[in-house]
Scaffold this active site. Structure first.
Site, PDB file in Angstrom:
ATOM      1  N   ASP A 189       0.092   4.919   0.929  1.00 32.45           N
ATOM      2  CA  ASP A 189      -0.065   5.922   1.985  1.00 32.45           C
ATOM      3  C   ASP A 189      -0.136   5.282   3.365  1.00 32.45           C
ATOM      4  OD1 ASP A 189      -0.131   7.946   0.022  1.00 32.45           O
ATOM      5  OD2 ASP A 189      -2.254   7.542  -0.326  1.00 32.45           O
ATOM      6  N   CYS A 243     -11.437  -2.671  -8.901  1.00 30.78           N
ATOM      7  CA  CYS A 243     -10.059  -2.520  -8.437  1.00 30.78           C
ATOM      8  C   CYS A 243      -9.925  -1.920  -7.038  1.00 30.78           C
ATOM      9  CB  CYS A 243      -9.247  -1.684  -9.435  1.00 30.78           C
ATOM     10  SG  CYS A 243      -9.943  -0.103  -9.914  1.00 30.78           S
ATOM     11  N   ASN A 264      -5.291   2.912  -3.552  1.00 29.04           N
ATOM     12  CA  ASN A 264      -6.550   3.607  -3.853  1.00 29.04           C
ATOM     13  C   ASN A 264      -6.264   5.099  -3.873  1.00 29.04           C
ATOM     14  OD1 ASN A 264      -7.979   1.183  -3.749  1.00 29.04           O
ATOM     15  ND2 ASN A 264      -8.818   1.557  -1.713  1.00 29.04           N
ATOM     16  N   GLN A 265      -6.716   5.791  -4.901  1.00 28.59           N
ATOM     17  CA  GLN A 265      -6.534   7.240  -4.994  1.00 28.59           C
ATOM     18  C   GLN A 265      -7.855   7.879  -5.414  1.00 28.59           C
ATOM     19  OE1 GLN A 265      -3.822   9.008  -4.011  1.00 28.59           O
ATOM     20  NE2 GLN A 265      -3.010   7.040  -3.301  1.00 28.59           N
ATOM     21  N   SER A 266      -8.824   7.846  -4.497  1.00 31.93           N
ATOM     22  CA  SER A 266     -10.170   8.348  -4.797  1.00 31.93           C
ATOM     23  C   SER A 266     -10.204   9.856  -5.019  1.00 31.93           C
ATOM     24  CB  SER A 266     -11.150   7.973  -3.687  1.00 31.93           C
ATOM     25  OG  SER A 266     -10.839   8.679  -2.496  1.00 31.93           O
ATOM     26  N   ASP A 300      -1.583  -1.091   5.816  1.00 36.45           N
ATOM     27  CA  ASP A 300      -1.820  -0.572   7.165  1.00 36.45           C
ATOM     28  C   ASP A 300      -3.273  -0.621   7.618  1.00 36.45           C
ATOM     29  OD1 ASP A 300      -2.284   1.584   5.213  1.00 36.45           O
ATOM     30  OD2 ASP A 300      -2.611   2.831   6.977  1.00 36.45           O
ATOM     31  N   CYS A 325     -16.262  -0.199  -8.954  1.00 35.49           N
ATOM     32  CA  CYS A 325     -15.182  -0.723  -9.788  1.00 35.49           C
ATOM     33  C   CYS A 325     -14.737  -2.071  -9.231  1.00 35.49           C
ATOM     34  CB  CYS A 325     -14.015   0.262  -9.818  1.00 35.49           C
ATOM     35  SG  CYS A 325     -13.217   0.466  -8.205  1.00 35.49           S
ATOM     36  N   ARG A 367     -12.921  12.218  -7.091  1.00 28.14           N
ATOM     37  CA  ARG A 367     -13.562  13.323  -6.372  1.00 28.14           C
ATOM     38  C   ARG A 367     -13.214  14.689  -6.959  1.00 28.14           C
ATOM     39  NH1 ARG A 367     -14.669  11.033  -0.818  1.00 28.14           N
ATOM     40  NH2 ARG A 367     -13.653   9.013  -0.834  1.00 28.14           N
ATOM     41  N   ASP A 412       0.872  -1.155   0.000  1.00 26.97           N
ATOM     42  CA  ASP A 412       0.000   0.000   0.000  1.00 26.97           C
ATOM     43  C   ASP A 412       0.919   1.217   0.000  1.00 26.97           C
ATOM     44  OD1 ASP A 412      -2.460   1.561   0.491  1.00 26.97           O
ATOM     45  OD2 ASP A 412      -1.558   1.878   2.464  1.00 26.97           O
TER      46      ASP A 412
END
Length: 178
Positions: free
Chosen positions: A15, A100, A56-58, A127, A98, A62, A13
């Site tokens: 972040d 992914c 994940n980079q939402s 984490d 999605c 957004r 991961d």
């Protein structure tokens, strides 16, 4: 739990695992590696283990950050931590349905495919619970490295927990490669 052979690849991961989390970070100058992570990554590289990132980079969905900003941050991660063999980024939001977005397995199965591996030859270090759920759903080994944002229930439900990235890497490497 240690294994007799190292996984063929370890997916991280991004972040709060590789770098300090800056919510919706689009600024490469704000990238700060987590303590000791470079040393842990170099241990894996020295053992011949391939490395990848699944994140994940939402913020993209957004409209808070652009894909280009995420790519710039990811390039900075590589400048600071060395090269990765695979990158998988989910640009979707939580309601986008999605395949992914973690906790679904798509990022992990896609990264494994990019590396020419079956997911059962891959380990995932993250984490939070969604990292571990995605690993399990893909058939990969997951190791949780809790941070202050990790929920107690996520720690309790994780199959493997390590106090640090170094400890997680030690659990993955056979004794001769430690």
């Amino acid at each position: 739990m240690t294994s007799l052979t190292a996984p063929a690849a370890v997916l991280f991961d991004r972040d709060d695992t590789l770098i300090v989390n800056v919510p919706y970070n689009g600024d490469p100058e704000a990238v700060v590696p987590m303590p000791t992570v470079r040393t842990a990554l170099d241990r894996l590289r020295a053992a011949g283990v391939r490395l990848g990132v699944v994140t994940n980079q939402s913020g993209i969905a957004r409209g808070i950050i652009t894909k280009e900003q995420v790519d710039a941050v990811n390039r900075r991660v590589e400048e600071l931590l060395g090269p990765f063999d695979a990158w998988q980024v989910c640009p979707h939001g939580p309601d986008d349905a999605c395949r992914c977005r973690k906790p679904l397995p798509g990022l992990i199965t896609d990264a494994a495919r990019d590396l020419g591996l079956d997911p059962d030859r891959v380990a995932v270090i993250g984490d939070i619970g969604s990292d571990m759920e995605a690993a399990a759903a893909a058939g990969a080994r997951g190791i949780l490295v809790p941070t202050p944002v990790t929920l107690p229930a996520e720690v309790a439900s994780a199959r493997e927990v390590a106090a640090t990235i170094d400890e997680a890497v030690t659990a993955l490497l056979p004794r001769r490669d430690r």
